[in-house]
Design a protein around this motif. Structure first.
Motif, PDB file in Angstrom:
ATOM      1  N   SER A  24       0.844  -1.189   0.000  1.00  0.00           N
ATOM      2  CA  SER A  24       0.000   0.000   0.000  1.00  0.00           C
ATOM      3  C   SER A  24       0.885   1.245   0.000  1.00  0.00           C
ATOM      4  CB  SER A  24      -0.897   0.009   1.239  1.00  0.00           C
ATOM      5  OG  SER A  24      -0.104   0.174   2.408  1.00  0.00           O
ATOM      6  N   GLU A  25       0.301   2.368  -0.361  1.00  0.00           N
ATOM      7  CA  GLU A  25       1.056   3.624  -0.324  1.00  0.00           C
ATOM      8  C   GLU A  25       1.563   3.933   1.091  1.00  0.00           C
ATOM      9  OE1 GLU A  25      -0.898   6.835  -2.437  1.00  0.00           O
ATOM     10  OE2 GLU A  25      -1.645   5.388  -3.928  1.00  0.00           O
ATOM     11  N   TYR A  30       6.091   4.196   4.942  1.00  0.00           N
ATOM     12  CA  TYR A  30       6.671   3.678   6.173  1.00  0.00           C
ATOM     13  C   TYR A  30       8.040   3.061   5.906  1.00  0.00           C
ATOM     14  CZ  TYR A  30       7.404   0.643  10.206  1.00  0.00           C
ATOM     15  OH  TYR A  30       7.950  -0.003  11.288  1.00  0.00           O
ATOM     16  N   TYR A  31       8.149   2.244   4.870  1.00  0.00           N
ATOM     17  CA  TYR A  31       9.436   1.624   4.546  1.00  0.00           C
ATOM     18  C   TYR A  31      10.491   2.683   4.229  1.00  0.00           C
ATOM     19  CZ  TYR A  31       7.453  -3.119   4.384  1.00  0.00           C
ATOM     20  OH  TYR A  31       6.889  -4.321   4.702  1.00  0.00           O
ATOM     21  N   GLY A  35      13.923   3.541   6.634  1.00  0.00           N
ATOM     22  CA  GLY A  35      15.206   3.354   5.975  1.00  0.00           C
ATOM     23  C   GLY A  35      15.347   2.123   5.100  1.00  0.00           C
ATOM     24  N   LEU A  36      14.279   1.389   4.874  1.00  0.00           N
ATOM     25  CA  LEU A  36      14.391   0.198   4.025  1.00  0.00           C
ATOM     26  C   LEU A  36      14.603   0.552   2.556  1.00  0.00           C
ATOM     27  CD1 LEU A  36      11.712  -2.324   5.359  1.00  0.00           C
ATOM     28  CD2 LEU A  36      14.190  -2.432   5.611  1.00  0.00           C
ATOM     29  N   LEU A  37      14.110   1.705   2.137  1.00  0.00           N
ATOM     30  CA  LEU A  37      14.189   2.054   0.721  1.00  0.00           C
ATOM     31  C   LEU A  37      15.339   2.991   0.384  1.00  0.00           C
ATOM     32  CD1 LEU A  37      10.422   2.619  -0.144  1.00  0.00           C
ATOM     33  CD2 LEU A  37      11.745   0.493  -0.079  1.00  0.00           C
ATOM     34  N   LEU A  62      11.896  -6.548  -1.752  1.00  0.00           N
ATOM     35  CA  LEU A  62      11.220  -6.530  -0.453  1.00  0.00           C
ATOM     36  C   LEU A  62       9.822  -7.116  -0.551  1.00  0.00           C
ATOM     37  CD1 LEU A  62      12.333  -3.026   0.903  1.00  0.00           C
ATOM     38  CD2 LEU A  62      13.255  -5.285   1.518  1.00  0.00           C
ATOM     39  N   SER A  63       9.146  -6.880  -1.660  1.00  0.00           N
ATOM     40  CA  SER A  63       7.816  -7.445  -1.863  1.00  0.00           C
ATOM     41  C   SER A  63       7.871  -8.977  -1.885  1.00  0.00           C
ATOM     42  CB  SER A  63       7.220  -6.908  -3.167  1.00  0.00           C
ATOM     43  OG  SER A  63       5.960  -7.479  -3.411  1.00  0.00           O
TER      44      SER A  63
END
Length: 153
Positions: A24-25, A30-31, A35-37, A62-63
């Motif tokens: 979701s957006e 949030y990611y 810092g995940l992205l 990640l998906s």
């Protein structure tokens, strides 16, 4: 990854990224926040997020991890190990082997739940047909499955 190749250098909007990844957006935001992205570029005129091919590739990875049941902490660990390259190969192997074991346990639980539902359907089918012997067998089957649930806890 194939996704970055398909993207051919075109940046994606958050809506496009959400559709493509299944996140979701709010999850994408949030990611990014945790810092995940990494840094997600912004359009200069609108300030809207623009996902570059490199970020698209990361989100797609990640998906896949998330769809395999990996928690955020595991995804964070994966990215940390990825940044270390081949020096972290053994740790990457262990991370994926551990997640595979967890997923196998989840699948076994789903199979048990499926068996329970099928036995309950058998029970009610026997009742609809008025077949008391089949109903009794179905009750016994349901009890056996329920006993297996109790062993899992």
């Amino acid at each position: 990854m194939a996704g970055a190749t398909r993207n051919q250098g075109r940046d994606l909007t958050i809506q496009e990224m959400a559709r493509r990844s299944g996140f979701s957006e709010p999850t994408l935001r949030y990611y990014e926040k945790i810092g995940l992205l990494g840094a997600v570029d912004r359009d200069e005129s609108s300030g809207h997020r623009r996902y570059t091919p490199a970020i698209v590739e990361r989100v797609e990875a990640l998906s896949c991890l998330r769809s395999a049941g990996m928690a955020v902490s595991g995804m964070r660990r994966y990215l940390e190990l990825l940044s270390r390259g081949d020096a972290a190969a053994a740790e990457q192997r262990d991370l994926f082997a551990s997640q595979a074991q967890k997923l196998a346990a989840d699948i076994e639980q789903l199979r048990l739940r499926l068996t329970y539902l099928r036995r309950k359907a058998d029970l009610w089918d026997a009742r609809v047909r008025g077949d008391l012997a089949a109903e009794q067998r179905a009750v016994e089957d349901v009890v056996r499955v329920m006993d297996r649930f109790m062993l899992k806890d």
